[in-house]
Scaffold this motif. Sequence first.
Motif, PDB file in Angstrom:
ATOM      1  N   VAL A  55       1.467   4.030  -3.199  1.00  0.00           N
ATOM      2  CA  VAL A  55       0.836   4.785  -3.243  1.00  0.00           C
ATOM      3  C   VAL A  55       1.522   6.054  -3.187  1.00  0.00           C
ATOM      4  CG1 VAL A  55       0.502   5.509  -0.862  1.00  0.00           C
ATOM      5  CG2 VAL A  55      -1.731   6.570  -2.364  1.00  0.00           C
ATOM      6  N   ILE A 102       0.972  -1.313   0.082  1.00  0.00           N
ATOM      7  CA  ILE A 102       0.161   0.339   0.295  1.00  0.00           C
ATOM      8  C   ILE A 102       0.498   1.416   0.165  1.00  0.00           C
ATOM      9  CG2 ILE A 102      -0.111   0.345   3.006  1.00  0.00           C
ATOM     10  CD1 ILE A 102      -3.427   1.079   1.991  1.00  0.00           C
ATOM     11  N   TYR A 146      -2.934  -2.300  -4.631  1.00  0.00           N
ATOM     12  CA  TYR A 146      -2.928  -1.983  -3.271  1.00  0.00           C
ATOM     13  C   TYR A 146      -3.351  -0.846  -3.227  1.00  0.00           C
ATOM     14  CZ  TYR A 146       0.442  -5.586  -3.137  1.00  0.00           C
ATOM     15  OH  TYR A 146       1.276  -7.142  -2.334  1.00  0.00           O
ATOM     16  N   THR A 147      -3.628   0.210  -3.824  1.00  0.00           N
ATOM     17  CA  THR A 147      -4.057   1.050  -3.693  1.00  0.00           C
ATOM     18  C   THR A 147      -4.975   1.947  -4.051  1.00  0.00           C
ATOM     19  OG1 THR A 147      -3.585   2.156  -6.003  1.00  0.00           O
ATOM     20  CG2 THR A 147      -1.530   2.108  -4.377  1.00  0.00           C
TER      21      THR A 147
END
Length: 508
Positions: free
Chosen positions: A378, A375, A416-417
């Motif tokens: 980002v 994550i 993930y984002t």
Amino acid sequence: MERDGSPESPPREGSSMPGERPSSDLGQALSQILHHLTRQESRRGRARNAALQDLSALLEAAECDQLFEGSDTWLGGVPGMLGKVTAALEKYAAPPKEEEGRGDGSSTVAEKAAAVGLLFIKLLRKVESAKKPPVRLAWKRGLRHLAGPIYMFAITHSVQQPWTRPGSRDVAREVLTLLLHVAECGSVAGFLHGENEDERGRFAEIMGLLQPHLNKESWKNNPATKHVFSWTLQQVTRPWLNQHLERVLPPSLLISDDYQTENKVLGVHCLHHIVLNVPAADLLQYNRAQVLYHALFNHLYTPEHHLIQAVLLCLLDLFPVLEKGLHWKGGAARPTTHCDEVLQLILTHMEPEHRVLLRRTYARNLPAFVKRLGILTVRHLKRLERVILGYLEVYDGPEEEARLKILETLKLLMQYTWPRVSCRLVVLLKALLKLICDVARDSSLTPEPVKSALLEEATDCLLLLDHCSQGQVKGLLAKIPQSCEDSKVVECVRKVQQVSEGAPYSGT
């Protein structure tokens, strides 16, 4: 023995080299052979050839109890002198400096290696015979003096190198096989670190022989030294390698810091092996891991795709070591990591890069960095978006490796984002549709399996994009099947619509 007519004559019978006292007639004969192998006169060639013939005859005539007796006498007796002769033979067959190579120098080295290899085979046969009564206990004593130089000879000449030929390689491989058999080892790794936990291997001995030739002034004197070191190092794995870390780390850093790309890559491979096979605690001690990181990071500025590939793979395995002590306690922002620093530099290099091989290398490793950061990717979302859009537009040759890896990166990035994806819906959707249309209409030499893989990956990205945008992609694509005449494009769009209308997509 044939004299070469030089002013310096070989030792007379009953004499010896200064400081040496052969314990027998056999020791004296070996001393004379050693003298001819190590002399420096200009006409040494004839004397050395005669010395090889004399040694061959000596080995055929000598009995095992004569060759391996007297290790407790001056300088190890005959076994000690035999070890010196073996080391001299290994040096005699070694390739010269690269700048000293002239004309048929490589074939000359190969001829020398073949002749020396045959002598080593005879010598190892004698050691093998010594395992039988009445000299059964003497073979280990003899092998202790011989194993190191013979091993170095075998590794130097057994693989394809500029100084080897098929004949010399075959002889060197036979020497290595016989050495392992005589030493009662099932593999080279067992020979180096010991077959059993309580058995001491010969890695320290081999490193002791290599060490004088692995400093800044001497490591290029013999072009085989770096290959013997690298190959030997990579045979020793956990849990044995950390015992020798102080010996293997400095030469690996030295080789990786060379100006030649070939040596840089070789050194990085050595460093990678160390990272994989030494416990993190040992690498963190004395700031070793940071030294490794900075040495590797500096290579990222070099536009050599082979080197970049080796460095990125090594860094990906080094990150867990460097970040072992980092723990986020909540509240404040998570600190940036070494992985963030490397990814930032990679993205900086990727944006303007036009060389195909470098583009493929960067794209090949990008998914691993996204997985590593998760994550936290980002932080790099804007630059990643620019890189992804730019790379999806450019044809990458028949294999399309770069675009396939970029699509894999995009899938991971959306997973993930995903909360940040919906605001980029239009830009990503346009890029993916353009890619699908380009591939569907591609009339180049791209193989059909590659085209199918691109279309499949792009469709998966559309599905993820639809899921991240709560079904907005489905609405934007609704009119395409009625207006588009390309069957492949329509097929991709219908897959997205069918999945959207059915069960929720489970890709995130």
